[in-house]
Each structure stands twice: as structure tokens, then as C-alpha cells.
Design a protein around this motif. Sequence first.
Motif, PDB file in Angstrom:
ATOM      1  N   PRO A  45       0.340  -1.439  -4.387  1.00  0.00           N
ATOM      2  CA  PRO A  45       0.806  -0.051  -4.379  1.00  0.00           C
ATOM      3  C   PRO A  45       0.679   0.608  -5.752  1.00  0.00           C
ATOM      4  N   LEU A  46       0.352   1.890  -5.751  1.00  0.00           N
ATOM      5  CA  LEU A  46       0.197   2.650  -6.982  1.00  0.00           C
ATOM      6  C   LEU A  46       1.560   3.041  -7.545  1.00  0.00           C
ATOM      7  N   VAL A  95       5.563   1.798  -1.999  1.00  0.00           N
ATOM      8  CA  VAL A  95       4.834   2.336  -0.846  1.00  0.00           C
ATOM      9  C   VAL A  95       3.705   3.248  -1.312  1.00  0.00           C
ATOM     10  N   THR A  96       2.497   2.958  -0.867  1.00  0.00           N
ATOM     11  CA  THR A  96       1.333   3.813  -1.102  1.00  0.00           C
ATOM     12  C   THR A  96       0.718   4.183   0.245  1.00  0.00           C
ATOM     13  N   SER A 123      -3.917   4.273   6.317  1.00  0.00           N
ATOM     14  CA  SER A 123      -3.254   3.010   5.996  1.00  0.00           C
ATOM     15  C   SER A 123      -2.032   3.243   5.128  1.00  0.00           C
ATOM     16  N   ALA A 124      -1.188   2.232   5.095  1.00  0.00           N
ATOM     17  CA  ALA A 124      -0.002   2.233   4.236  1.00  0.00           C
ATOM     18  C   ALA A 124       0.133   0.856   3.607  1.00  0.00           C
ATOM     19  N   LEU A 125       0.464   0.825   2.316  1.00  0.00           N
ATOM     20  CA  LEU A 125       0.659  -0.420   1.579  1.00  0.00           C
ATOM     21  C   LEU A 125       2.130  -0.547   1.207  1.00  0.00           C
ATOM     22  N   PHE A 126       2.710  -1.716   1.486  1.00  0.00           N
ATOM     23  CA  PHE A 126       4.122  -1.957   1.206  1.00  0.00           C
ATOM     24  C   PHE A 126       4.238  -3.130   0.231  1.00  0.00           C
TER      25      PHE A 126
END
Length: 321
Positions: A45-46, A95-96, A123-126
Motif C-alpha cells: 500500500p502507498l 489501504v490503497t 483492485s484494493a490492497l490491504f
Amino acid sequence: MMSNHVIARRATAAGVVMLAAALASQVAAAEGPRFAGPLLSPAPPLPVGMLNIEPYLINSQLRGLYDENGDRRDASGPDGWYLAVPIQYGLHERVTIAASLNASYNRDDGNRRAFDIGDTTLSALFGLYKGEGVHRPTLTLAVRQSIATGHHDRLEERPISVASGTGVGATSLGLHGQAYFLDGHLRMRASTLWRTPGANAGVRGQSAFGTPVGFDGRVRLGAAVTSLLAAEYSLSPTWVLAGELLHEREGAGSVHGRVVTATGSQDMYRRDPASWRFSIVPAIQYHWNDHVALVAGAQVSLAGRNSSAVFVPQVAVNMGW
């Protein structure tokens, strides 16, 4: 006993030394290793509020086919040109959210070319874990959904008979890990992405799945797993060497429906066997500054089964703010 003049001069000298040390520290930090990421491996995540855009220009070349025994046979076809634009935004420290927009400029066997919109991915990054220390390890959960915005069927009605999408809305789940080594000059990533089984779509006429004119039915995809192992090594603040090992595996799928012709109709059923392919993806990065970098390399397939042998040169510009 020191005079006030000597004390003041030493204090000034000490201040100059401290200022020089601070400036040197800032320069050293600014000149530290920079990484833009390999061509394929996803990032953690950023930071909150950070926006990253990385447009890719991709040239896909068919170099052969791997048969059911894994033997490579000669094959050729028109090159495909693709534009992919992944966009990521740091919504929360863990979360990104991201979207990937795609397009193609393809040529069919009749030497006709056309620009077309491809499928879209959301998409989602956790962030599951973020460690401290010299290795700074991270573990990330990814949820990805593809949306059928490209053209996958009725290709006989289009300018060229080449598909720009699959027509399938598929859900994928992934785990991505990252860590630093060699005083931060080496960054390693490992990733696996699993596409859930059962994704399907309606198909009519000529399609991305090899159906003929007059076909009306459905295609069903099996599960798929994409695994990546990546390394980036900083030669200098400007130049970085990168490399990835890519393994793609896709389960058996099927096509079923009816084909209607001028003389009648008949049922059609085809089962596509499971396939896999192993590739290497060497690349090099050039960093203009902390915000913009150029990444260039190519995917080169080395082995496979029931899949295509490909050479895919690509270049990307990574921009982050």
C-alpha cells in the motif's frame, strides 16, 4: 581563560560543522537507493494521499507454441501493441485503491489494424503487516476484479477479427510480500495471485475463444494462479537492475453452445486443457528524481505446456506524487 572572541569563533565554526553535517546527511538521504518496482510484481500500500500512475507500452510477439508434452513448436502471428495505465491512490496507511485502464492496437491476418479499448481492472490492497528494522518487511492482501469493457465476441462485425478483451468478469485474491537487504540496496518481492474458478461469459460469433461465425453459447474459465519472485538491486541513485521469475498456471476451461449455419445447426462443446508457462522478466530502471523513473525490459518465456511461447518487450514510466 578563552576570550569572548575565541569562544564566538569556535561557536561559529561548530555551527558551520553542524550545518555541513546536516546538509551532508540530507544529500546522502537524497542520494540513497531509489526503486520504481519491477515490471510485473505489485507493491505494498502507498502512503496516505500518494498518487502513482505508471503507463506501459507493450509489444507482444508470438514466438511458438508449447504442446501437451511441453515441446516447443514453431508458430507465428501478428504482433500486438498494448497500452496499460495502472493508477493507484493511498486511501489509508493500510489501504490503497487502484484501477488499470487498457487498450490495444492490433493487426489481424488480413493485415488490418485497429485501436480498441480493453478490459478494466479494479483492485484494493490491504496492508496486513508492516515491520521495522533494516529489512522493513511487509505483507499485503490484494482483491482484484476484472470488468469486461473490451470486445471479445462478434468479431466478424468489427474492423478487425482480433479480440481486445475476454468478456469475463473474474475475481482474484493475492498475497504480496516485500523486504530489503544489503543495507537497503536490494529489494525482494514475492507474490501470488489466485483467480477464483467458475468465471464465465456469453459468447456469440467469432470470439477470443476461437468460436466460429454463427456460434451462440458460453465460455467457462477454470482457476488460475500467477506467481512472481522479483529482485531489484540499486547500482546508484540513478540506475537499478531488476529481474523477475514468472509462473502462470491456468486450469481447464470449456466452451459450449450451438453453431447455426445456412444448412442447419449443431451442438458444439470443447474442453480446453490446463496450461502453464514459465518466463523470466529482466529489466532496468532509470530514475530522473524521486518522483519519475523509466522502467524497460521484456518477458521471455522459457518453458510451458498447452500455451504460447512469447517475447514481450515493454517500457513504463513510473510517476508518484
